[in-house]
Design a protein around this motif. Structure first.
Motif, mmCIF file in Angstrom:
data_model
loop_
_atom_site.group_PDB
_atom_site.id
_atom_site.type_symbol
_atom_site.label_atom_id
_atom_site.label_comp_id
_atom_site.label_asym_id
_atom_site.label_seq_id
_atom_site.Cartn_x
_atom_site.Cartn_y
_atom_site.Cartn_z
ATOM 1 N N PRO A 33 74.925 28.931 42.289
ATOM 2 C CA PRO A 33 74.547 30.228 42.854
ATOM 3 C C PRO A 33 73.386 30.785 42.047
ATOM 4 N N THR A 34 72.171 30.441 42.439
ATOM 5 C CA THR A 34 71.003 30.625 41.586
ATOM 6 C C THR A 34 70.704 32.098 41.304
ATOM 7 N N ILE A 35 69.975 32.323 40.211
ATOM 8 C CA ILE A 35 69.700 33.674 39.753
ATOM 9 C C ILE A 35 68.530 34.288 40.510
ATOM 10 N N THR A 36 68.472 35.611 40.482
ATOM 11 C CA THR A 36 67.266 36.338 40.822
ATOM 12 C C THR A 36 66.639 36.773 39.496
ATOM 13 N N ALA A 37 65.446 36.283 39.219
ATOM 14 C CA ALA A 37 64.761 36.621 37.964
ATOM 15 C C ALA A 37 64.038 37.965 38.123
ATOM 16 N N PHE A 38 63.979 38.697 37.013
ATOM 17 C CA PHE A 38 63.286 39.987 37.019
ATOM 18 C C PHE A 38 62.261 40.041 35.894
ATOM 19 N N ASP A 39 61.208 40.814 36.119
ATOM 20 C CA ASP A 39 60.298 41.184 35.039
ATOM 21 C C ASP A 39 60.982 42.244 34.174
ATOM 22 N N GLU A 40 60.361 42.602 33.059
ATOM 23 C CA GLU A 40 60.984 43.558 32.148
ATOM 24 C C GLU A 40 61.201 44.925 32.776
ATOM 25 N N ASP A 41 60.406 45.265 33.803
ATOM 26 C CA ASP A 41 60.605 46.545 34.486
ATOM 27 C C ASP A 41 61.631 46.435 35.618
ATOM 28 N N VAL A 44 61.428 42.177 40.921
ATOM 29 C CA VAL A 44 61.776 40.777 41.146
ATOM 30 C C VAL A 44 60.604 39.883 40.771
ATOM 31 N N ASP A 45 60.901 38.856 40.001
ATOM 32 C CA ASP A 45 59.920 37.815 39.671
ATOM 33 C C ASP A 45 60.203 36.628 40.593
ATOM 34 N N TYR A 46 59.505 36.589 41.719
ATOM 35 C CA TYR A 46 59.787 35.566 42.728
ATOM 36 C C TYR A 46 59.439 34.172 42.222
ATOM 37 N N GLY A 71 73.033 35.886 41.802
ATOM 38 C CA GLY A 71 71.746 36.348 42.283
ATOM 39 C C GLY A 71 71.632 37.863 42.362
ATOM 40 N N GLU A 72 72.700 38.569 41.946
ATOM 41 C CA GLU A 72 72.697 40.040 41.871
ATOM 42 C C GLU A 72 72.333 40.681 43.216
ATOM 43 N N PHE A 73 72.782 40.061 44.304
ATOM 44 C CA PHE A 73 72.325 40.481 45.631
ATOM 45 C C PHE A 73 72.637 41.933 45.979
ATOM 46 N N PRO A 74 73.769 42.527 45.527
ATOM 47 C CA PRO A 74 74.006 43.917 45.933
ATOM 48 C C PRO A 74 73.011 44.901 45.319
ATOM 49 N N LEU A 75 72.262 44.467 44.303
ATOM 50 C CA LEU A 75 71.330 45.343 43.598
ATOM 51 C C LEU A 75 69.905 45.225 44.138
ATOM 52 N N LEU A 76 69.713 44.392 45.166
ATOM 53 C CA LEU A 76 68.382 44.170 45.733
ATOM 54 C C LEU A 76 68.217 44.944 47.034
ATOM 55 N N PRO A 78 66.818 45.172 50.973
ATOM 56 C CA PRO A 78 66.715 44.144 52.020
ATOM 57 C C PRO A 78 65.406 43.357 51.950
ATOM 58 N N GLU A 79 64.300 44.033 51.627
ATOM 59 C CA GLU A 79 63.012 43.352 51.547
ATOM 60 C C GLU A 79 62.983 42.371 50.370
ATOM 61 N N GLU A 80 63.571 42.768 49.247
ATOM 62 C CA GLU A 80 63.628 41.869 48.097
ATOM 63 C C GLU A 80 64.496 40.658 48.406
ATOM 64 N N ARG A 81 65.586 40.875 49.106
ATOM 65 C CA ARG A 81 66.457 39.753 49.460
ATOM 66 C C ARG A 81 65.702 38.754 50.342
ATOM 67 N N GLU A 82 64.950 39.266 51.294
ATOM 68 C CA GLU A 82 64.160 38.370 52.139
ATOM 69 C C GLU A 82 63.143 37.597 51.306
#
Length: 317
Positions: A33-41, A44-46, A71-76, A78-82
């Motif tokens: 279940p792969t991660i969603t990476a983020f920048d320090e702010d 999302v780091d796609y 993947g922390e999906f509840p914190l994204l 809809p546009e970020e999830r896409e």
């Protein structure tokens, strides 16, 4: 156990259970279940998100599952999830199946996510049970029926009652199995008797074990594969476990499950879910997973040092 799922009779000689006949993707093996990476702010780091999907695929994973719990999906949004689904599908480019998490509290939003995932080339969709509001039998069946009717790619149920507040009865699973296009179920309930009975009653479905505590036991009761958080960091370890089992070396598979228990204990140190990204940042992966999105938080320096020491002691660094 129904013969349809008995891997020992497979013509290819494989010992692992076979996927259900209703699963066109034949999902099996290790599906991180792969991660969603983020920048320090915390944006999302796609690019790094896609790089992690590539990392587990190159580590031998048999599939990739973006936008699960890790993947922390509840914190994204809809546009970020896409955007995450698009980035992962483009990166994997058919090398292994991509089954994208599309679940939301509302059926309307879930359908929209599923239609988008199909439109950008996802191979299947994983639909967590709706959360926050209580869900009864008819509500569950209607929800999954509408999602399955909206897309032509296979739909997999994601059962994680500890996080959603909604558990599915065995009777509801039986009803869901009758839905065309519903291919399987990922179970993170850790209720082994429930899982065993669900598998026994629905051999046409594919079942995936959703906890690192139940990789070997899941195979024993008929799961064809495992959605493993440990495999997000050490995919080769979990792939070795699956392959040992599939080759009939249950003793080796048990030993590797024991090792997975040790890794699981190590990465469960500190704040909820912080261990996977911390371990990835400790391991030389070539990409930066970044922080978790608030209110989730990273390990502090003390926990990070202890995790690194544990992984060193296990010979994994």
């Amino acid at each position: 156990m129904h013969d349809e799922r008995d891997g020992h009779s497979a013509s290819d000689g494989g010992h692992a259970p076979k996927p259900g006949a209703d699963d066109p993707l034949g999902m099996h093996g290790v599906v991180p279940p792969t991660i969603t990476a983020f920048d320090e702010d915390e944006s999302v780091d796609y690019e790094a998100t896609a790089a992690h999907a590539r990392y587990v695929a190159e580590g031998g994973a048999h599939g990739v599952f973006p936008l699960g719990t890790n993947g922390e999906f509840p914190l994204l949004t809809p546009e970020e999830r896409e955007g995450v689904v698009e980035a992962v599908v483009e990166e994997i480019d058919g090398d292994v199946p991509v089954i994208a998490g599309v679940g939301a509290p509302s059926t309307r939003q879930t359908v929209a996510h599923a239609e988008h995932a199909e439109s950008v080339g996802a191979d299947g969709v994983v639909v967590v049970t709706p959360y926050y509001f209580p869900l009864d039998h008819d509500g569950a069946v209607n929800h999954y029926q509408r999602v399955a009717d909206a897309v032509d790619i296979p739909v997999y149920v994601y059962h994680i009652p500890s996080k959603t507040g909604n558990s599915l009865s065995l009777e509801t699973v039986d009803a869901l199995a009758d839905i065309d296009n519903l291919a399987g179920l990922k179970d993170s309930s850790k209720d082994v008797p429930w899982l065993g009975q669900a598998i026994d009653a629905n051999p046409e479905l594919t079942f995936l074990a959703g906890s690192d505590s139940l990789l070997f036991p899941g195979l024993e009761v008929g799961c064809t594969g495992m959605v493993s958080a440990v495999a997000n960091v050490f995919p080769e370890l979990v792939v070795d476990l699956y392959e040992a089992y599939d080759e009939g070396d249950e003793e080796r598979a048990r030993e590797l499950q024991s090792e997975v228990y040790d890794v699981r204990d190590a990465i469960k140190r500190g704040p909820y879910m912080a261990g996977v990204k911390t371990a990835l940042s400790i391991r030389d992966t070539g990409f930066d997973p970044g922080p978790l999105r608030s209110p989730l938080r990273k390990m502090d320096d003390e926990d990070r040092a202890a995790l690194e020491a544990d992984l060193e002691a296990l010979g994994l660094l």
